[in-house]
Design an enzyme around this catalytic site. Structure first.
Site, PDB file in Angstrom:
ATOM      1  N   CYS A 114     102.260  -2.597 -40.859  1.00 18.72           N
ATOM      2  CA  CYS A 114     102.173  -3.356 -39.600  1.00 18.72           C
ATOM      3  C   CYS A 114     100.864  -2.987 -38.912  1.00 18.72           C
ATOM      4  O   CYS A 114     100.813  -2.779 -37.702  1.00 18.72           O
ATOM      5  CB  CYS A 114     103.381  -3.096 -38.705  1.00 18.72           C
ATOM      6  SG  CYS A 114     103.700  -1.358 -38.373  1.00 18.72           S
ATOM      7  N   ASN A 167     115.764  -2.335 -41.815  1.00 20.01           N
ATOM      8  CA  ASN A 167     115.845  -3.802 -41.855  1.00 20.01           C
ATOM      9  C   ASN A 167     115.441  -4.349 -43.217  1.00 20.01           C
ATOM     10  O   ASN A 167     116.079  -5.265 -43.746  1.00 20.01           O
ATOM     11  CB  ASN A 167     114.959  -4.410 -40.771  1.00 20.01           C
ATOM     12  CG  ASN A 167     115.592  -4.337 -39.394  1.00 20.01           C
ATOM     13  OD1 ASN A 167     116.794  -4.158 -39.272  1.00 20.01           O
ATOM     14  ND2 ASN A 167     114.783  -4.456 -38.360  1.00 20.01           N
TER      15      ASN A 167
END
Length: 463
Positions: free
Chosen positions: A357, A239
């Site tokens: 993350c 992404n």
């Protein structure tokens, strides 16, 4: 066997923090999505039970070449599902150990004083507030379309467009078939939580990318100039790579690395669907890439998003504890420091973004601080995107220049981002830019990204 391999790959992706169940399943390339999603979901639901069965039956000790994720999906279908749907050696292996596994299952039921398999499961926990309030973010893929055309398309599908959001509170209030343009990122549309677009023609054609807002920050803040040579050091599932290509307008060159063949193949499919050109995928550990190779002599921007604990991902694995052990955190942070240091050794590098993350300081501020100390005056931490509300924890002077994200504060997944720039020769290396310079830099960034009020339609429109 393809079903079980695909399910095991999704479980591995969840463990590495590469995304949620739905996105990993839909990006797997497996033709029967519902069958795969059901197997993964049920395997996760029984995960703790399966681990007890595998340990009690000593299956992994007896079959040393059998990976844990694959063992879980095989044993789930063998004991709890509709029976194994494969042939070959894995089916023979499972059946070879079936008696021991069934005996262990019976022992577990006696131990817990239950008679049904479902009673072995822990009581279902309600969804966390953070998970339930994170909106569905949709990044418009400007390689194929533009914001105006996508907005018009959704209007034709019965959605009500409310314009650009003025606050996070407006995003929180979204419901029904209403959507907004994000207040921070100009090519990001925001829909109510759990809105599903996986079967939407815009998604299947690559016109939109389903990507969390926090995950859009690294490429946005790296902000490579059109025509630049860029490295995506730990690229899969892709992404961020596709976002970089959109910022570059498919001009320049992207070098993307990952060690996993299957993930690279999936990533290649995703990038082709998104219309990305000018990229080179390499099945290679980034730490083995030679910075002095002439191939990378023009690389001025690098995005480093290494493997991490994934503790910031909401709903990552049902029942799984978000807190890794101190030993795992130490191993992860050691790897992350190596990757970041290696990236800073590329001779033409001017700007780098480090992101995870993770919620843990050990993987975030501590990594950045340690590497900056190693570098001396060569690089500085930039106070980028001053309008972002959440900053780094005060682990060292200047750590507030870093960005953090969380479901509670920014309505996103948990995330961390730091922007580093090479210092000019002879210049000091402050931990952040002076306030005036920061303001000017942010103004330029927003001007570059600003969506014009009137925008000429591109030739390729969404119909």
């Amino acid at each position: 066997m393809a079903l079980y391999s695909a399910a095991a790959a999704v479980l591995e992706g969840l463990e590495r923090g590469e995304g949620g169940i739905k996105s990993l399943v839909y990006n797997s390339g497996f033709p029967h999505i519902r069958q795969l999603y059901a197997l993964v979901s049920e395997t996760l639901r029984y995960s703790s039970v399966l681990e007890k069965l595998l340990a009690g039956a000593a299956l992994l000790q007896a079959e040393k070449k059998l990976p844990l994720p694959l063992a879980k999906v095989l044993v789930y279908d063998l004991l709890f599902g509709k029976g194994l749907k494969c042939g070959g050696r894995w089916k023979a292996l499972a059946r070879r150990h079936r008696a021991r596994l069934e005996a262990e299952l019976a022992r577990l039921k006696v131990q817990q004083k239950v008679s049904r398999n479902e009673e072995l499961l822990a009581p279902t926990q309600p969804a966390s507030l953070g998970a339930s309030q994170v909106p569905r973010y949709v990044r418009v893929n400007t390689l194929k379309t533009c914001v105006d055309d996508v907005v018009d398309f959704f209007k034709r599908q019965g959605y009500s467009y409310l314009g650009q959001a003025a606050s996070v509170e407006e995003l929180k209030a979204l419901s029904g078939k209403k959507f907004l343009l994000d207040l921070h990122l100009p090519e990001l549309l925001v829909f109510p939580p759990q809105t599903d677009f996986h079967d939407n023609v815009l998604y299947t054609s690559g016109h939109i990318i389903l990507q969390d807002k926090a995950s859009c920050l690294p490429a946005f803040l790296l902000a490579p100039a059109v025509g630049s040579h860029v490295i995506d050091a730990c690229a899969a599932p892709g992404n961020k790579t596709s976002h970089l290509a959109a910022i570059l307008k498919n001009k320049g060159q992207i070098f993307a690395f990952d060690v996993d063949t299957k993930r690279l193949a999936t990533m290649n499919t995703m990038l082709m669907r998104a219309g990305v050109t000018g990229f080179q995928l390499a099945q290679q550990d980034f730490l083995t890439v030679d910075p002095s190779n002439p191939k990378y002599s023009k690389v001025t921007c690098i995005l480093v998003d290494p493997s991490c604990s994934g503790s910031g991902i909401v709903n990552r694995v049902p029942g799984e504890e978000a807190a890794p052990s101190a030993e795992r955190l130490q191993a992860l942070s050691g790897f992350q420091r190596k990757v970041l240091s290696h990236a800073l050794s590329f001779p033409a590098l001017r700007r780098l973004v480090y992101s995870t993350c993770s919620l843990h300081q050990e993987e975030n501020e501590d990594v950045v601080h340690a590497v900056l100390q190693e570098q001396g005056s060569a690089f500085r931490l930039v106070n980028a995107f001053s309008s972002w509300p959440c900053r780094g924890v005060a682990a060292f002077p200047g750590a507030e220049s870093c960005l953090r994200a969380s479901p509670a504060d920014t309505l996103t997944q948990g995330f961390f981002v730091a922007v580093l720039e090479r210092c000019e020769e002879g210049a000091a290396a402050p931990s952040s830019l002076p306030a005036a310079a920061e303001k000017e830099q942010h103004r330029k960034e927003m001007e570059l990204r600003a969506v014009p009020k009137k925008r000429k339609r591109k030739k390729q429109q969404v119909k």
